[in-house]
Scaffold this motif. Structure first.
Motif, mmCIF file in Angstrom:
data_model
loop_
_atom_site.group_PDB
_atom_site.id
_atom_site.type_symbol
_atom_site.label_atom_id
_atom_site.label_comp_id
_atom_site.label_asym_id
_atom_site.label_seq_id
_atom_site.Cartn_x
_atom_site.Cartn_y
_atom_site.Cartn_z
ATOM 1 N N VAL A 40 0.839 -1.212 0.000
ATOM 2 C CA VAL A 40 0.000 0.000 0.000
ATOM 3 C C VAL A 40 0.871 1.259 0.000
ATOM 4 O O VAL A 40 0.572 2.239 -0.693
ATOM 5 C CB VAL A 40 -0.975 -0.013 1.201
ATOM 6 C CG1 VAL A 40 -1.677 1.329 1.355
ATOM 7 C CG2 VAL A 40 -2.007 -1.130 1.029
ATOM 8 N N ALA A 41 1.989 1.220 0.749
ATOM 9 C CA ALA A 41 2.909 2.364 0.770
ATOM 10 C C ALA A 41 3.511 2.603 -0.617
ATOM 11 O O ALA A 41 3.627 3.754 -1.072
ATOM 12 C CB ALA A 41 4.023 2.118 1.794
ATOM 13 N N LEU A 42 3.858 1.518 -1.312
ATOM 14 C CA LEU A 42 4.408 1.638 -2.672
ATOM 15 C C LEU A 42 3.390 2.263 -3.618
ATOM 16 O O LEU A 42 3.710 3.186 -4.374
ATOM 17 C CB LEU A 42 4.808 0.249 -3.196
ATOM 18 C CG LEU A 42 6.033 -0.420 -2.562
ATOM 19 C CD1 LEU A 42 6.071 -1.910 -2.915
ATOM 20 C CD2 LEU A 42 7.323 0.258 -3.014
ATOM 21 N N ILE A 43 2.159 1.742 -3.586
ATOM 22 C CA ILE A 43 1.118 2.227 -4.496
ATOM 23 C C ILE A 43 0.788 3.694 -4.184
ATOM 24 O O ILE A 43 0.587 4.504 -5.089
ATOM 25 C CB ILE A 43 -0.144 1.332 -4.412
ATOM 26 C CG1 ILE A 43 0.170 -0.090 -4.888
ATOM 27 C CG2 ILE A 43 -1.291 1.920 -5.231
ATOM 28 C CD1 ILE A 43 0.633 -0.206 -6.339
ATOM 29 N N ASN A 44 0.757 4.033 -2.888
ATOM 30 C CA ASN A 44 0.479 5.426 -2.515
ATOM 31 C C ASN A 44 1.585 6.367 -2.980
ATOM 32 O O ASN A 44 1.331 7.521 -3.328
ATOM 33 C CB ASN A 44 0.280 5.549 -0.997
ATOM 34 C CG ASN A 44 -1.167 5.393 -0.605
ATOM 35 O OD1 ASN A 44 -1.995 6.246 -0.903
ATOM 36 N ND2 ASN A 44 -1.494 4.285 0.031
ATOM 37 N N VAL A 85 7.701 -12.805 0.783
ATOM 38 C CA VAL A 85 8.795 -11.963 1.294
ATOM 39 C C VAL A 85 8.896 -10.719 0.395
ATOM 40 O O VAL A 85 8.347 -10.720 -0.711
ATOM 41 C CB VAL A 85 10.140 -12.734 1.303
ATOM 42 C CG1 VAL A 85 10.065 -13.929 2.244
ATOM 43 C CG2 VAL A 85 10.546 -13.179 -0.083
ATOM 44 N N PRO A 86 9.562 -9.659 0.851
ATOM 45 C CA PRO A 86 9.639 -8.429 0.037
ATOM 46 C C PRO A 86 10.170 -8.645 -1.380
ATOM 47 O O PRO A 86 9.729 -7.963 -2.316
ATOM 48 C CB PRO A 86 10.577 -7.534 0.860
ATOM 49 C CG PRO A 86 10.387 -7.978 2.265
ATOM 50 C CD PRO A 86 10.149 -9.456 2.193
ATOM 51 N N ASP A 87 11.099 -9.590 -1.550
ATOM 52 C CA ASP A 87 11.652 -9.838 -2.887
ATOM 53 C C ASP A 87 10.589 -10.317 -3.873
ATOM 54 O O ASP A 87 10.705 -10.087 -5.071
ATOM 55 C CB ASP A 87 12.791 -10.861 -2.814
ATOM 56 C CG ASP A 87 14.094 -10.228 -2.325
ATOM 57 O OD1 ASP A 87 14.115 -8.980 -2.218
ATOM 58 O OD2 ASP A 87 15.056 -10.957 -2.034
ATOM 59 N N ASP A 88 9.546 -11.003 -3.361
ATOM 60 C CA ASP A 88 8.443 -11.443 -4.225
ATOM 61 C C ASP A 88 7.681 -10.232 -4.765
ATOM 62 O O ASP A 88 7.206 -10.234 -5.903
ATOM 63 C CB ASP A 88 7.469 -12.351 -3.462
ATOM 64 C CG ASP A 88 8.114 -13.648 -2.999
ATOM 65 O OD1 ASP A 88 8.975 -14.165 -3.730
ATOM 66 O OD2 ASP A 88 7.758 -14.142 -1.908
ATOM 67 N N VAL A 89 7.551 -9.207 -3.924
ATOM 68 C CA VAL A 89 6.840 -7.983 -4.330
ATOM 69 C C VAL A 89 7.672 -7.216 -5.364
ATOM 70 O O VAL A 89 7.146 -6.658 -6.323
ATOM 71 C CB VAL A 89 6.546 -7.086 -3.099
ATOM 72 C CG1 VAL A 89 5.824 -5.803 -3.511
ATOM 73 C CG2 VAL A 89 5.725 -7.850 -2.062
ATOM 74 N N LYS A 90 9.006 -7.252 -5.167
ATOM 75 C CA LYS A 90 9.893 -6.483 -6.047
ATOM 76 C C LYS A 90 10.157 -7.160 -7.394
ATOM 77 O O LYS A 90 10.414 -6.485 -8.388
ATOM 78 C CB LYS A 90 11.247 -6.268 -5.347
ATOM 79 C CG LYS A 90 11.174 -5.420 -4.093
ATOM 80 C CD LYS A 90 12.519 -5.443 -3.355
ATOM 81 C CE LYS A 90 12.437 -4.711 -2.028
ATOM 82 N NZ LYS A 90 13.679 -4.848 -1.249
ATOM 83 N N ALA A 91 10.100 -8.490 -7.429
ATOM 84 C CA ALA A 91 10.585 -9.256 -8.588
ATOM 85 C C ALA A 91 9.960 -8.837 -9.917
ATOM 86 O O ALA A 91 10.667 -8.637 -10.901
ATOM 87 C CB ALA A 91 10.374 -10.747 -8.350
ATOM 88 N N ALA A 116 12.360 4.237 -8.793
ATOM 89 C CA ALA A 116 12.492 5.356 -7.847
ATOM 90 C C ALA A 116 11.505 5.161 -6.679
ATOM 91 O O ALA A 116 11.850 5.412 -5.520
ATOM 92 C CB ALA A 116 12.211 6.678 -8.543
ATOM 93 N N VAL A 117 10.310 4.697 -6.981
ATOM 94 C CA VAL A 117 9.296 4.445 -5.946
ATOM 95 C C VAL A 117 9.771 3.339 -5.004
ATOM 96 O O VAL A 117 9.711 3.477 -3.777
ATOM 97 C CB VAL A 117 7.936 4.061 -6.593
ATOM 98 C CG1 VAL A 117 6.985 3.483 -5.548
ATOM 99 C CG2 VAL A 117 7.316 5.268 -7.284
ATOM 100 N N PHE A 118 10.283 2.240 -5.569
ATOM 101 C CA PHE A 118 10.732 1.126 -4.741
ATOM 102 C C PHE A 118 11.970 1.488 -3.918
ATOM 103 O O PHE A 118 12.160 0.961 -2.811
ATOM 104 C CB PHE A 118 10.987 -0.112 -5.599
ATOM 105 C CG PHE A 118 9.750 -0.949 -5.825
ATOM 106 C CD1 PHE A 118 9.575 -2.145 -5.146
ATOM 107 C CD2 PHE A 118 8.765 -0.532 -6.701
ATOM 108 C CE1 PHE A 118 8.433 -2.907 -5.339
ATOM 109 C CE2 PHE A 118 7.620 -1.298 -6.901
ATOM 110 C CZ PHE A 118 7.455 -2.489 -6.215
#
Length: 336
Positions: free
Chosen positions: A243-247, A293-299, A328-330
């Motif tokens: 949610v923080a990323l999308i915001n 895990v966070p890497d799944d969100v980033k992949a 830049a967002v990530f």
């Protein structure tokens, strides 16, 4: 490092996890026999199928989009239909129509090519807005309406739409609201020289056209994998991270990026949050984990978000790529 994101008891049993691993290996073997390289495309297709979404593929012709779609259908024992989009293609050509039988004086329904497990919409931007909307309704509602009767689409159901970025003549650009309905947009690149040599070798030996010897999985197996994806645990910290990323793409978030609104006119919708989570769950299952895990969100961040950010005219004029904005967002949002 990420054990704090795992649940106390696994939501997926050991037996189910082992079955999933075996089924995914079998799909991989089918791909290995037909497709050279294109790991990004392969991951996008399998992940999207597991997450129950649709994929938009963008590339120049000849990069194995159709072959990959056929291979995925073969790998899951599903039916496959290819629809070549043209400006004169009508909605009835896709969803089906009613035919009058003069002998009996009754109407019979003939279902269109969208009634298949995997549907390839070739050059979707060549079809008119009316036809695009009919297809997108089928994608969203998982059903078609012909002559007042509702016909459910088969399960699983997945659409792979392609568009060619180099030819703009005679095309209808997909509106942002329609683009948003695709779980991912994968941009394909040319194969590496050694991979292209491999393609020529396989072509010469007849390996690319030989019958698939790897044992495919069944449609029931695919639905089982989709149900497992639903069970993959997503910790509250991961949900808050998404949610923080999308915001942040909307100009807000815990650490707003200065001047971001000069590049992005409209950020990602809540559909973007859902897509990031679903894709992360599917990737976790493919990695043999029952939690995200966070890497799944980033992949697959580029594939999930590149078509959801509407860039400003300044960003378009200066050729600011959506991928650099996503990075830049990530970079700005700390991961849990």
């Amino acid at each position: 490092m990420t054990t704090h994101l795992a649940p106390k008891t696994s939501p997926i049993s050991y037996d189910d996890g082992e079955r999933a691993r075996e089924l995914l290996t079998r799909i991989g073997r089918v791909f290995d026999q037909r497709i050279v390289g294109q790991q990004g495309l392969r991951t996008a297709l399998v992940t999207s199928l597991l997450a129950g979404g649709h994929v938009l593929l963008e590339s120049v012709p000849g990069l194995a989009k159709t072959l990959s779609a056929q291979t995925l259908a073969a790998g899951v024992s599903g039916t496959f239909h290819r629809i070549q989009c043209t400006p004169d293609l009508m909605p009835n050509d896709i969803i089906g129509t009613q035919i009058y039988n003069y002998a009996t004086g009754e109407f019979s329904t003939q279902l269109g090519p969208v009634h298949a497990n995997l549907v390839l919409l070739d050059e979707i931007n060549r079809s008119s807005a009316k036809t695009q909307s009919a297809m997108l309704e089928a994608m969203q509602e998982k059903q078609t309406s012909i002559g007042g009767d509702v016909y459910p689409l088969p399960k699983p159901f997945m659409v792979l739409a392609t568009q060619n970025p180099i030819e703009e003549e005679g095309t209808y650009v997909l509106p942002e609201a329609q683009m948003d309905r695709f779980l991912m947009k994968e941009v394909l690149t040319y194969p590496a020289p050694d991979e292209e040599v491999d393609i020529l070798d396989r072509m010469a030996s007849g390996a690319l056209t030989a019958p698939i010897t790897a044992r495919p999985i069944g449609l029931d197996d695919t639905l089982f994998l989709q149900r497992l994806v639903d069970k993959v645990y997503v910790d509250t910290a991961i949900r808050q991270y998404i949610v923080a990323l999308i915001n942040t793409t909307r100009g807000g978030g815990p650490r707003p990026l200065p001047g971001f609104n000069q590049h992005v006119r409209v950020g990602a919708s809540p559909r973007g949050s859902i897509a990031l989570m679903r894709v992360a769950q599917a990737l976790a299952l493919q990695a043999g984990r029952a939690y995200v895990v966070p890497d799944d969100v980033k992949a697959l961040r580029h594939a999930v978000l590149r078509h959801r950010l509407v860039r400003t005219y300044d960003a378009l004029a200066n050729n600011v790529q959506p991928e650099s904005l996503i990075d830049a967002v990530f970079a700005a949002v700390p991961s849990p």
